[in-house]
Write a protein that holds these residues in place. Sequence first.
Motif, PDB file in Angstrom:
ATOM      1  N   VAL A  39       1.018  -1.142  -0.007  1.00  0.00           N
ATOM      2  CA  VAL A  39      -0.038   0.185   0.334  1.00  0.00           C
ATOM      3  C   VAL A  39       0.277   0.867   0.192  1.00  0.00           C
ATOM      4  O   VAL A  39       0.433   2.635  -0.460  1.00  0.00           O
ATOM      5  N   TYR A  40       1.984   0.739  -0.360  1.00  0.00           N
ATOM      6  CA  TYR A  40       3.070   2.604  -0.051  1.00  0.00           C
ATOM      7  C   TYR A  40       4.580   2.239   0.453  1.00  0.00           C
ATOM      8  O   TYR A  40       5.483   1.145   0.805  1.00  0.00           O
ATOM      9  N   GLU A  60       5.509  -1.087   2.416  1.00  0.00           N
ATOM     10  CA  GLU A  60       4.541  -1.193   3.082  1.00  0.00           C
ATOM     11  C   GLU A  60       2.665  -2.322   3.026  1.00  0.00           C
ATOM     12  O   GLU A  60       2.909  -1.890   2.123  1.00  0.00           O
ATOM     13  N   VAL A  62       0.110  -4.606   3.806  1.00  0.00           N
ATOM     14  CA  VAL A  62      -1.219  -4.290   5.029  1.00  0.00           C
ATOM     15  C   VAL A  62      -1.476  -5.258   6.129  1.00  0.00           C
ATOM     16  O   VAL A  62      -1.455  -4.422   7.190  1.00  0.00           O
TER      17      VAL A  62
ATOM     18  N   ARG B 293      -0.108   8.315   4.262  1.00  0.00           N
ATOM     19  CA  ARG B 293       0.221   7.450   3.800  1.00  0.00           C
ATOM     20  C   ARG B 293       1.036   6.132   4.972  1.00  0.00           C
ATOM     21  O   ARG B 293       0.723   4.696   4.771  1.00  0.00           O
ATOM     22  N   ARG B 294       1.410   6.411   5.226  1.00  0.00           N
ATOM     23  CA  ARG B 294       2.585   5.087   6.981  1.00  0.00           C
ATOM     24  C   ARG B 294       1.116   4.756   7.476  1.00  0.00           C
ATOM     25  O   ARG B 294       0.506   5.530   8.707  1.00  0.00           O
ATOM     26  N   ILE B 295       0.950   2.978   7.719  1.00  0.00           N
ATOM     27  CA  ILE B 295       0.121   2.991   8.736  1.00  0.00           C
ATOM     28  C   ILE B 295       0.064   2.936  10.202  1.00  0.00           C
ATOM     29  O   ILE B 295       1.143   2.946  10.731  1.00  0.00           O
ATOM     30  N   ILE B 317      -4.650  -0.030   7.125  1.00  0.00           N
ATOM     31  CA  ILE B 317      -5.500   1.250   5.949  1.00  0.00           C
ATOM     32  C   ILE B 317      -6.805   0.369   5.570  1.00  0.00           C
ATOM     33  O   ILE B 317      -7.094  -0.030   6.178  1.00  0.00           O
ATOM     34  N   GLN B 348       8.416   9.068  12.595  1.00  0.00           N
ATOM     35  CA  GLN B 348       8.265  10.798  11.455  1.00  0.00           C
ATOM     36  C   GLN B 348       6.737  10.888  12.654  1.00  0.00           C
ATOM     37  O   GLN B 348       5.674  10.078  12.807  1.00  0.00           O
TER      38      GLN B 348
END
Lengths: 129, 366
Positions: A39-40, A60, A62, B293-295, B317, B348
Motif C-alpha cells: 500500500v505504500y 508497507e 496491509v 500514507r504510512r499506517i 489502512i 515521523q
Amino acid sequence: MNPPDRKYSKDHEWVLLEGSSKGTVGITEFAQDHLGDVVYLDLPKVGTKLAQYDKLGEVESVKAVSDIFSPVSGEITEVNEVLSDNPEVVNDDPYGQGWLVQLAIPDPAELESLLTAEQYEAFLNELPS
Amino acid sequence: MSSENLRRTALYQTHVDLGARIVPFAGWEMPLEYSGILDETKAVRSRAGIFDVSHMGRLYISGSDAASLLDWVVTAGAANLRLGRARYAMICNEAGGIIDDTVFYRLDSEKFLLVCNAGNRDEVVLWLDRWVQERFGGASVDDRTLSTAMIAFQGPAAAASLDRLCDGSASPLMPFGSTEGEVASRPVLIGRTGYTGEDGFELMVDASDAAGIWNALVEAGGAPCGLGARDVLRLEAGLALHGHDITPESTPIEAGLGRYVKLDKEFVGAQVLRQQSADGPESRLVGLVVEGRRIPREGYGVYGGGEEVGRVTSGSISPSLDRNIALAYVLEGFSTLGQQVQIDIRGQMADGVVTQLPFYSRKGGG
C-alpha cells in the motif's frame, strides 16, 4: 520464476545491471508474495548515496512494514514514480514495472557477492516455511 | 510454538486446496489470505465472504444454574436473554479487567452457547469451572470447540445466498437472532452475528459437515476470506480485538464498551466498573483517522501538546474509506471527538483526529 539476468540478495532484493555502471533494483517475487498487498513505498530521493546493504527504504503492506536494503552501492538516479499512486504494481510485476529505483553503480564487481537466480532459489528452499 | 503443536480446523485441507497462505494464530494453523487482503475485504463489503472461525471457542453451558453462572461471569444480562437471541458481552476479572469478550446465545431455558476467542479458550474454561465449583454447581460446561466448526458468512449478499441453502430460514432472523436449521442438508445453528460490520451469519456445525457447508457457500457466491481481511473489516467497524484493544489490563469502561455492561446486576468486576463509570476513566479507547500514507500500527505513541498521551492498539489502512485508521488509548482529556493528535510513525509524526466509531457502517445501518 526468478529471471536469470539479474542478481539477488538474501534480503529478497534484486539488481539488474545495464551496461557497466547502471543498475535497477526491486524486490523479489518471494518478497511481494509474503508481504501481500503493498500500500505504500518510502523510497529515497534522486542523488541519495547508499553503500551496499544500507537501508534503501520501506515497503508497507496491509499486514506489515519492512525495510528494503540496497543490494549494491551507488547513487540514486531515478525513482519509479508510478509506485507513488500505484504501489500494487510491485505485487503485480515485481521484476518489471514494479522496479523501485535506478542507481549509478561505481563498482559493478560488488554484484559478485550476490546470488544468481539459481543460488537464490536454493536459498529460498532452505528457509523455514 | 513449533508447527507440530498447532491445531488444525476441520477446514484446514480445504484452505490448503484453495491456495491460502497459512499462518500460526493463537495455537492454530489458520488461513491469513487467499486472493489478497484488499480483494477479500472488498468482496465482503460488496457481496459476501466466507471465513473459517473454527479456532474460536464454543462452550456449551447447561443446567439449572446455567443462566445464573453466565449472569455472574459476563457483563451483560444473561438470565433476561430470550430464547433464540444472542448478546455481546465481556468476561471480567475482579478488577474489572477484560479476560475475554464473547457472544453468547440462548439455545434453551437452561442451555447457552458461549463463543470466546481462540487464545483465551483455556482461560475462559478454567474461569467458568472455578465458578461452577464455587457457586453454581447446577451448571456444567461442555467445550465442543474441537468436535465442531464455525463458519462466518458475511456481506450484503449473504442473507439472500444463505436463504437458498436453508429454505429461506436465514433472512427472517433479526440481528443477534439464532435458529437451528439445515444448510445444504446438514444440521446447523445459524446466528445473525459477525465481526465485519456487515450483515451476515455465523454457522455452528459438526466438524464432519464443515467442508460440505463451506463448499456450498463458495458455490453460492461466497469469497473465501482469511484472518487478514477479518482484521481489517473489524477495525473499520470499530470492533475491539482482545489481546490488543482490550486486555486484562483494560476495562469495558475504558474501552468505551459500557453499553454492554449491566451495572445494576451483580457480576465479577461489577463493583470496580460501577466506581469507574461514576468517576470516569483516566484513559479511553478512541478511533483515530490518520493523515498520510504510512499506517499507524500497534504500539506507536500518540502525542498531544508535545507530550505522549496514549498508544495505538490496532491500526490499518481502511480500503473502504481509503484512509489510515487506528484504535488507541488516550488520556481522557484528549479523547473528545475532533481532538487533534500526532502519531509517532517510526520517528515521523503524522496528524490524526479522534473520530466517531465505527469508522465504517453499512448503508441501511442496523
